[in-house]
Design a protein around this motif. Structure first.
Motif, PDB file in Angstrom:
ATOM      1  N   THR A   1       2.525   7.387  -8.771  1.00 27.79           N
ATOM      2  CA  THR A   1       2.210   6.416  -9.828  1.00 27.79           C
ATOM      3  C   THR A   1       3.502   5.832 -10.411  1.00 27.79           C
ATOM      4  O   THR A   1       3.539   4.668 -10.807  1.00 27.79           O
ATOM      5  N   PHE A   2       4.556   6.640 -10.429  1.00 28.48           N
ATOM      6  CA  PHE A   2       5.851   6.121 -10.883  1.00 28.48           C
ATOM      7  C   PHE A   2       6.299   4.965  -9.991  1.00 28.48           C
ATOM      8  O   PHE A   2       6.709   3.895 -10.469  1.00 28.48           O
ATOM      9  N   MET A   3       6.171   5.169  -8.681  1.00 33.75           N
ATOM     10  CA  MET A   3       6.556   4.109  -7.738  1.00 33.75           C
ATOM     11  C   MET A   3       5.634   2.896  -7.871  1.00 33.75           C
ATOM     12  O   MET A   3       6.091   1.747  -7.790  1.00 33.75           O
ATOM     13  N   LEU A   4       4.351   3.132  -8.112  1.00 35.84           N
ATOM     14  CA  LEU A   4       3.430   2.001  -8.330  1.00 35.84           C
ATOM     15  C   LEU A   4       3.924   1.144  -9.491  1.00 35.84           C
ATOM     16  O   LEU A   4       3.935  -0.089  -9.426  1.00 35.84           O
ATOM     17  N   SER A   5       4.356   1.800 -10.560  1.00 31.35           N
ATOM     18  CA  SER A   5       4.807   1.056 -11.743  1.00 31.35           C
ATOM     19  C   SER A   5       6.089   0.277 -11.456  1.00 31.35           C
ATOM     20  O   SER A   5       6.225  -0.878 -11.877  1.00 31.35           O
TER      21      SER A   5
ATOM     22  N   LEU B   1      -3.926   2.618 -14.187  1.00 31.94           N
ATOM     23  CA  LEU B   1      -3.202   2.657 -15.465  1.00 31.94           C
ATOM     24  C   LEU B   1      -1.693   2.506 -15.269  1.00 31.94           C
ATOM     25  O   LEU B   1      -0.966   2.185 -16.204  1.00 31.94           O
ATOM     26  N   ALA B   2      -1.222   2.738 -14.054  1.00 35.90           N
ATOM     27  CA  ALA B   2       0.204   2.592 -13.761  1.00 35.90           C
ATOM     28  C   ALA B   2       0.519   1.233 -13.160  1.00 35.90           C
ATOM     29  O   ALA B   2       1.661   0.973 -12.766  1.00 35.90           O
ATOM     30  N   GLY B   3      -0.495   0.354 -13.052  1.00 34.95           N
ATOM     31  CA  GLY B   3      -0.193  -0.996 -12.580  1.00 34.95           C
ATOM     32  C   GLY B   3      -0.908  -1.442 -11.319  1.00 34.95           C
ATOM     33  O   GLY B   3      -0.776  -2.581 -10.901  1.00 34.95           O
ATOM     34  N   ALA B   4      -1.672  -0.552 -10.686  1.00 39.54           N
ATOM     35  CA  ALA B   4      -2.417  -0.965  -9.487  1.00 39.54           C
ATOM     36  C   ALA B   4      -3.566  -1.881  -9.888  1.00 39.54           C
ATOM     37  O   ALA B   4      -4.036  -1.842 -11.030  1.00 39.54           O
TER      38      ALA B   4
ATOM     39  N   GLY C   1       0.843  -1.202   0.000  1.00 41.18           N
ATOM     40  CA  GLY C   1       0.000   0.000   0.000  1.00 41.18           C
ATOM     41  C   GLY C   1       0.872   1.243   0.000  1.00 41.18           C
ATOM     42  O   GLY C   1       1.624   1.464   0.948  1.00 41.18           O
ATOM     43  N   ILE C   2       0.785   2.015  -1.078  1.00 42.75           N
ATOM     44  CA  ILE C   2       1.511   3.287  -1.055  1.00 42.75           C
ATOM     45  C   ILE C   2       0.566   4.412  -1.475  1.00 42.75           C
ATOM     46  O   ILE C   2      -0.359   4.224  -2.249  1.00 42.75           O
ATOM     47  N   GLY C   3       0.819   5.580  -0.919  1.00 39.96           N
ATOM     48  CA  GLY C   3       0.040   6.751  -1.292  1.00 39.96           C
ATOM     49  C   GLY C   3       0.873   7.972  -0.986  1.00 39.96           C
ATOM     50  O   GLY C   3       1.853   7.887  -0.233  1.00 39.96           O
ATOM     51  N   PRO C   4       0.502   9.107  -1.566  1.00 40.57           N
ATOM     52  CA  PRO C   4       1.256  10.324  -1.268  1.00 40.57           C
ATOM     53  C   PRO C   4       1.046  10.738   0.186  1.00 40.57           C
ATOM     54  O   PRO C   4      -0.057  10.559   0.727  1.00 40.57           O
ATOM     55  N   PHE C   5       2.081  11.259   0.810  1.00 42.27           N
ATOM     56  CA  PHE C   5       1.901  11.949   2.091  1.00 42.27           C
ATOM     57  C   PHE C   5       1.034  13.175   1.819  1.00 42.27           C
ATOM     58  O   PHE C   5       1.228  13.871   0.816  1.00 42.27           O
TER      59      PHE C   5
END
Ligand code: 5AD
Ligand code: FES
Length: 347
Positions: free
Chosen positions: A252-256, A286-289, A228-232
């Motif tokens: 989204t870069f990190m998600l990919s 669209l970035a892989g989630a 699980g990642i999200g912006p602070f």
């Protein structure tokens, strides 16, 4: 050169720290290609399916005091609540009718929820809905507590590590919070056979690009089932109120990167991403989630479970949230599916 690195990551599921860092530092130049590849891998592994998890925010009491979090114990400007077992069960009932087959019980670290209480609650949920998965997200607990809850029938546990860097961890948390205990909890959960989710915030105060590269190495080492990642996002009543929030593009870069590194991982497009960017969740898919976690909490809970400012979906009825998400996801070519959506080992 960047595209070659991305191709290598897709093929080998690993890069060196230096290579991850090169991509992160040059993200403007390669985000488009990375997004494309991550979406392709997402679709190869999961088809066009997006799993949904019904999030139930059981309590906003928390004994901890994380500098970033809106429900930290020092915040006197919130109305505290906790849901009773019956209230939680009614959320599950409503969620089940809406097609949810996973319930996520999330809350602050609240001693009210003893092992006995949770044991009975999990048993009750499993009696009513034997085909549903129960995910817990209740913070750090003892090995024996995790063990009892697993025996009651809990399937999965989310415990974000928040940052893989010890020094960074101590800048985000007061000193009574112990990075190594958190890692030990994650190891215990894995040893007990939970499907385990870890995660971190993107753009949290003091985070560097190098830290983000280290996050990738950490994930390769831990091999979680979920990330699980999200912006602070800054919250006005916390010590970090004056820090800038993290960015959707970097998230989204990190998600990919995560999708290409751990192709099978369950990866939510989080509410925080949808909060920082109106189309954040679609961009995340669209970035892989491949997971969304709509909120099933009663509306008084939603209004008070505010980890950060301007949180979205705090008013709508769950049924409306689902409709809205269905419409949004359609635009990505993906669709929501009714299924437990367990982690699968094979590719
Ligand atoms: N911004 C973004 N995410 C936050 N979380 C807590 N506070 C914030 C914030 N201000 C995240 C943490 C926690 C999860 C439940 O929510 O990563 O693990
Ligand atoms: Fe509750 Fe961080 S403030 S765990």
């Amino acid at each position: 050169m960047y595209n070659e690195l991305i191709d290598k990551l897709e093929k080998e599921h690993t890069l060196s720290k230096k290579e991850y860092l090169t991509l992160i530092n040059n993200r403007e130049k390669c985000q488009e290609y990375l997004t494309q590849r991550a979406f392709a891998v997402r679709n190869k592994v999961f088809g066009n399916k997006v799993y949904i998890r019904g999030l139930i925010e059981v309590s906003n009491y928390c004994k901890n005091d994380c500098y970033y979090c809106g429900i930290r114990r020092s915040n006197k400007n919130i109305q505290r609540y906790r849901l009773s077992a019956d209230e939680i069960l009614s959320c599950c009932d409503e969620g089940y009718k809406l097609g949810f087959r996973t319930f996520v019980l999330q809350g602050g670290e609240d001693n009210y929820y003893t092992d006995d209480f949770l044991y009975e609650l999990i048993k009750d949920i499993k009696r009513r809905y034997p085909e549903c998965a129960v995910t817990l997200s209740l913070g750090e607990r003892s090995y024996n507590s995790y063990k009892a809850l697993k025996e009651a029938g809990a399937d999965r546990y989310l415990l974000r590590h928040e940052t893989a860097n010890f020094e960074h961890y101590s800048r985000l948390h007061p000193k009574e919070m112990d990075f190594f205990n958190r890692l030990a909890c994650i190891e215990n959960l894995k040893a007990l056979g939970y499907q385990v989710g870890v995660g971190f915030m993107v753009g949290s105060p003091y985070q560097t690009e190098e830290d983000l590269a280290d996050e990738m190495l950490f994930l390769m080492q831990v091999k979680p089932h979920m990330v699980g990642i999200g912006p602070f996002i800054s919250h006005k009543d916390t010590p970090f109120c004056d820090f800038e929030s993290g960015r959707a593009e970097l998230t989204t870069f990190m998600l990919s990167l995560i999708r290409l590194t751990l192709p099978n991982v369950l990866l939510p497009a989080t509410t925080a991403l949808g909060t920082i960017d109106m189309d954040g969740r679609e961009k995340g898919i669209l970035a892989g989630a491949n997971v969304l976690m709509p909120n099933l909490s009663p509306s008084f809970a939603k209004k008070n479970y505010l980890l950060y400012d301007n949180k979205i979906c705090t008013g709508d009825e769950a049924a409306m949230c689902i409709e809205c998400l269905k419409q949004r996801i359609k635009k990505t070519g993906c669709e929501i599916t009714v299924s437990r959506g367990d982690y699968k080992n094979e590719l």
